[in-house]
Write an enzyme that holds these catalytic residues in place. Structure first.
Site, PDB file in Angstrom:
ATOM      1  N   ARG A 100       0.840  -1.191   0.000  1.00  0.00           N
ATOM      2  CA  ARG A 100       0.000   0.000   0.000  1.00  0.00           C
ATOM      3  C   ARG A 100       0.879   1.247   0.000  1.00  0.00           C
ATOM      4  O   ARG A 100       1.964   1.264   0.589  1.00  0.00           O
ATOM      5  CB  ARG A 100      -0.877  -0.003   1.246  1.00  0.00           C
ATOM      6  CG  ARG A 100      -1.983   1.063   1.277  1.00  0.00           C
ATOM      7  CD  ARG A 100      -3.011   0.823   0.235  1.00  0.00           C
ATOM      8  NE  ARG A 100      -4.260   1.561   0.517  1.00  0.00           N
ATOM      9  CZ  ARG A 100      -5.075   2.020  -0.397  1.00  0.00           C
ATOM     10  NH1 ARG A 100      -4.792   1.840  -1.678  1.00  0.00           N
ATOM     11  NH2 ARG A 100      -6.189   2.646  -0.073  1.00  0.00           N
ATOM     12  N   THR A 373      -8.701   0.265 -10.366  1.00  0.00           N
ATOM     13  CA  THR A 373      -8.234  -0.919  -9.648  1.00  0.00           C
ATOM     14  C   THR A 373      -8.336  -2.145 -10.566  1.00  0.00           C
ATOM     15  O   THR A 373      -9.120  -2.173 -11.508  1.00  0.00           O
ATOM     16  CB  THR A 373      -9.010  -1.137  -8.337  1.00  0.00           C
ATOM     17  OG1 THR A 373      -8.993   0.072  -7.570  1.00  0.00           O
ATOM     18  CG2 THR A 373      -8.416  -2.237  -7.502  1.00  0.00           C
ATOM     19  N   THR A 391      -3.820  -0.957  -7.618  1.00  0.00           N
ATOM     20  CA  THR A 391      -4.627   0.195  -7.965  1.00  0.00           C
ATOM     21  C   THR A 391      -3.821   1.478  -8.021  1.00  0.00           C
ATOM     22  O   THR A 391      -2.726   1.557  -7.457  1.00  0.00           O
ATOM     23  CB  THR A 391      -5.767   0.360  -6.935  1.00  0.00           C
ATOM     24  OG1 THR A 391      -6.659   1.379  -7.348  1.00  0.00           O
ATOM     25  CG2 THR A 391      -5.210   0.705  -5.557  1.00  0.00           C
ATOM     26  N   VAL A 392      -4.385   2.480  -8.709  1.00  0.00           N
ATOM     27  CA  VAL A 392      -3.942   3.869  -8.574  1.00  0.00           C
ATOM     28  C   VAL A 392      -5.088   4.705  -8.005  1.00  0.00           C
ATOM     29  O   VAL A 392      -5.039   5.923  -8.010  1.00  0.00           O
ATOM     30  CB  VAL A 392      -3.456   4.459  -9.912  1.00  0.00           C
ATOM     31  CG1 VAL A 392      -2.117   3.860 -10.323  1.00  0.00           C
ATOM     32  CG2 VAL A 392      -4.509   4.303 -11.010  1.00  0.00           C
ATOM     33  N   ASN A 393      -6.132   4.055  -7.530  1.00  0.00           N
ATOM     34  CA  ASN A 393      -7.338   4.615  -6.945  1.00  0.00           C
ATOM     35  C   ASN A 393      -8.336   4.989  -8.030  1.00  0.00           C
ATOM     36  O   ASN A 393      -8.867   4.112  -8.686  1.00  0.00           O
ATOM     37  CB  ASN A 393      -7.046   5.786  -6.008  1.00  0.00           C
ATOM     38  CG  ASN A 393      -8.221   6.045  -5.049  1.00  0.00           C
ATOM     39  OD1 ASN A 393      -8.995   5.145  -4.767  1.00  0.00           O
ATOM     40  ND2 ASN A 393      -8.346   7.264  -4.569  1.00  0.00           N
ATOM     41  N   ASP A 415      -8.081   8.228   0.046  1.00  0.00           N
ATOM     42  CA  ASP A 415      -8.561   7.104   0.852  1.00  0.00           C
ATOM     43  C   ASP A 415      -8.329   7.322   2.343  1.00  0.00           C
ATOM     44  O   ASP A 415      -8.801   6.535   3.167  1.00  0.00           O
ATOM     45  CB  ASP A 415      -7.895   5.800   0.408  1.00  0.00           C
ATOM     46  CG  ASP A 415      -8.646   5.140  -0.742  1.00  0.00           C
ATOM     47  OD1 ASP A 415      -9.711   5.654  -1.135  1.00  0.00           O
ATOM     48  OD2 ASP A 415      -8.173   4.111  -1.251  1.00  0.00           O
ATOM     49  N   SER A 444      -7.785   0.566   2.902  1.00  0.00           N
ATOM     50  CA  SER A 444      -8.125   0.072   1.570  1.00  0.00           C
ATOM     51  C   SER A 444      -9.304  -0.885   1.644  1.00  0.00           C
ATOM     52  O   SER A 444      -9.546  -1.520   2.675  1.00  0.00           O
ATOM     53  CB  SER A 444      -6.928  -0.654   0.961  1.00  0.00           C
ATOM     54  OG  SER A 444      -7.276  -1.274  -0.262  1.00  0.00           O
ATOM     55  N   SER A 445     -10.025  -0.997   0.544  1.00  0.00           N
ATOM     56  CA  SER A 445     -11.073  -2.017   0.416  1.00  0.00           C
ATOM     57  C   SER A 445     -10.605  -3.238  -0.359  1.00  0.00           C
ATOM     58  O   SER A 445     -11.362  -4.214  -0.482  1.00  0.00           O
ATOM     59  CB  SER A 445     -12.302  -1.420  -0.285  1.00  0.00           C
ATOM     60  OG  SER A 445     -12.892  -0.405   0.486  1.00  0.00           O
ATOM     61  N   GLY A 464     -13.321  -2.167  -7.631  1.00  0.00           N
ATOM     62  CA  GLY A 464     -14.664  -1.641  -7.390  1.00  0.00           C
ATOM     63  C   GLY A 464     -14.781  -0.676  -6.248  1.00  0.00           C
ATOM     64  O   GLY A 464     -15.881  -0.455  -5.750  1.00  0.00           O
TER      65      GLY A 464
END
Length: 575
Positions: A100, A373, A391-393, A415, A444-445, A464
């Site tokens: 992360r 993502t 991801t890059v968001n 985030d 993060s999710s 997502g």
């Protein structure tokens, strides 16, 4: 085994191909080949290229990750981060590699407030202040050195080749650029990469990235120092500074991935291994599934079943808001939140026929699902497994490419709970546990997950945003119902995240009579195309890529989400 929601399946599932082959029945110790499912065919094929060179699932994960960084800049890349959940078949050990992004020291909460003390969303989501220190390059080095067999120069070779030679622009890439064009074209380095004769990428164009290829070559040759020190680092720092941001050489060189112990729990005879904090996904999955386990969902009418699943989602997301963050900075009550007795207490608060109003409403609409993502899943012929979400968001991250790098930086700072109680781009909010601090990792999710029982082993995950966790939840319930990987990847989806107090669904995910019944229970159901009182929901969510080893028949199947269009699941038999 309980059967939960097979009647939710769309007709498309009847047409889903099973990517499998069979050997003699029995209890095999190893799979009959390898399977990879990713969001782009070039990445899936490159993973098999690495396996053919003698690499294992972890080498293939490095390859697939790097190729996705080239062909999916809309979703992930070297300027972002990710989570690698790995299983070593020889030792039986699972490990979670946390890559992360981390907060720069200059990124204090005050830096994201405007003159009126409100959250400056442009600064939080666009440009240099929105970017955390990237973690993905360090993860590629770490996984190759600690878990792979091949040198990094071999596992990165396909990505370097594709960046140099180019690939055809697909519709999602062009649409995403059009949506983010104003931000992307603020920065000279970004314009240099994406514009050709002043024109943005169009579907069918050949998209070459020579500067990114050179950055990957420096990473392959120099390992960690090839990105976080030397030429690449100097160009990253210069690009951030030129755009008005504040990174330091010490912060870049000081970045480290962390190997963490995955979370583990049981559900309906399945052993589940999943993501620990700073992912919120594993704890939320444990809460939701343990709330639901005592109910025989298959015996209930569909509306009641969806109601109970929704109420489990609501409670898990409430806990996410208040308790979860970077475990190196805040104390998280993991044992309590994952305790079956705690789940029983939450279960007791659920009315079987009435929605529970959320404690606090943000007043903000749940944003449309972006295509940011990416996730891929791998099982190799030795039984090694990799579940990787990166991801890059948001779409194209921060929009900033520092000149001379080809690296599109993330906008993961959004985030964090930059202003306590203020929803981020995904409509979720947080408080002190997820406030930014120097070197801290934002919540993060992303939820890469393994499932296993005596008969079947599955690898699952999806992009997502805040909907990742509930999509993985529905996928796990699908596997528990006996579905194969293509069917799980195509399952219809619905989502509740506590705030705003609304149940969002994909178009045609639930029949009209079920929607009406849920509304009669008090649920605010957001249906695409309807007047939803200002709330919005997109037609399709996520881009799940999942694989399954059915040990009973000794078959492999892979599912690449039909929503993604350019993904590919592929099985190759052991020679």
């Amino acid at each position: 085994m309980k059967r939960r929601f097979l009647n939710l399946l769309c007709p498309i599932l009847l047409l889903s191909p099973l990517l499998a082959f069979a050997q003699q029945p029995g209890s095999p110790e190893k799979p009959p080949g390898a399977v990879i499912a990713s969001a782009h065919a070039l990445a899936t094929d490159a993973g098999f290229e690495t396996l053919a060179r003698g690499g294992n699932a972890f080498d293939a994960a490095v390859t697939v990750s790097a190729v996705l960084s080239v062909v999916e800049p809309i979703s992930s890349g070297l300027g972002g981060g990710g989570f690698f959940l790995l299983h070593d078949a020889k030792t039986g050990k699972d490990v979670f590699v946390d890559a992360r992004e981390t907060a720069p020291a200059a990124a204090t909460p005050q830096a994201y407030l405007d003159k009126e003390g409100q959250l400056d969303r442009d600064r939080a989501q666009n440009g240099p202040w929105s970017a955390g220190i990237p973690g993905l390059p360090a993860a590629l080095v770490h996984v190759a050195e600690r878990h792979g067999r091949l040198p990094l120069v071999q596992s990165l070779a396909p990505a370097i080749r594709i960046a140099k030679e180019g690939f055809p622009v697909y519709g999602r890439l062009a649409r995403g650029y059009a949506e983010r064009r104003e931000v992307m074209e603020r920065y000279p380095g970004t314009r240099e990469v994406f514009l050709r004769n002043g024109q943005p990428p169009k579907e069918g164009d050949l998209f070459r990235q020579p500067e990114l290829a050179a950055t990957l070559e420096r990473l392959a040759a120099g390992g960690f120092d090839g990105f976080y020190r030397g030429t690449t680092a100097k160009r990253l720092l210069a690009g951030v500074k030129a755009a008005g941001g504040k990174w330091t050489a010490e912060e870049l060189a000081g970045y480290r991935v962390k190997e963490r112990e995955p979370l583990r729990f049981e559900y309906d005879g399945w052993d589940i291994v999943t993501a620990p904090p700073p992912s919120s996904g594993g704890i939320a999955l444990a809460e939701m599934l343990q709330i639901l386990e005592p109910w025989d969902l298959a015996a209930l009418p569909q509306a009641e079943r969806v109601h109970l699943i929704t109420e489990a989602m609501r409670r898990a997301y409430r806990d996410r808001t208040f308790y979860l963050g970077d475990p190196d900075f805040v104390k998280i009550p993991v044992k309590t939140l994952m305790d079956p007795d705690y789940a029983a207490g939450l279960r007791a608060t659920i009315h079987p026929g009435k929605a529970t109003p959320s404690d606090l409403l943000s007043g903000a609409a749940t944003p449309l699902e972006d295509e940011e993502t990416t996730h891929f899943s791998i099982i190799d012929a030795e039984g090694n497994r990799a579940a990787v979400t990166q991801t890059v968001n948001l779409l194209y991250g921060s929009g900033l490419v520092p000149a001379g790098t080809g690296v599109l930086l993330n906008n993961e700072m959004d985030d964090f709970a930059l202003k306590p109680g203020t929803p981020n781009a995904f409509g979720v909010m947080g408080y002190d546990a997820n406030a930014p601090a120097a070197g801290k990792r934002m919540l993060s999710s992303m939820t890469p997950t393994f499932l296993s029982n005596a008969d079947r082993i599955a690898v699952i995950g999806t992009p997502g945003g805040s909907r990742i966790i509930t999509m993985v939840l529905l996928g796990i319930l699908g596997y528990a119902d006996g579905l194969d990987a293509p069917q799980v990847a195509a399952l219809p989806r619905y989502h509740h995240q506590w705030m705003p107090d609304a149940l969002g669904i994909e178009r045609n995910a639930l029949p009209a009579d079920v929607v009406a019944a849920l509304r009669a229970m008090g649920h605010v159901v957001v249906v695409p195309g309807e007047d939803n009182r200002g709330r919005r929901s997109s037609d399709a969510w996520g881009n799940m890529n999942t694989v399954l080893w059915d040990k009973r028949a000794n078959t492999l199947s892979g599912g690449s989400d039909p929503r993604g269009n350019v993904g590919k699941a592929r099985v190759v038999a052991t020679p």
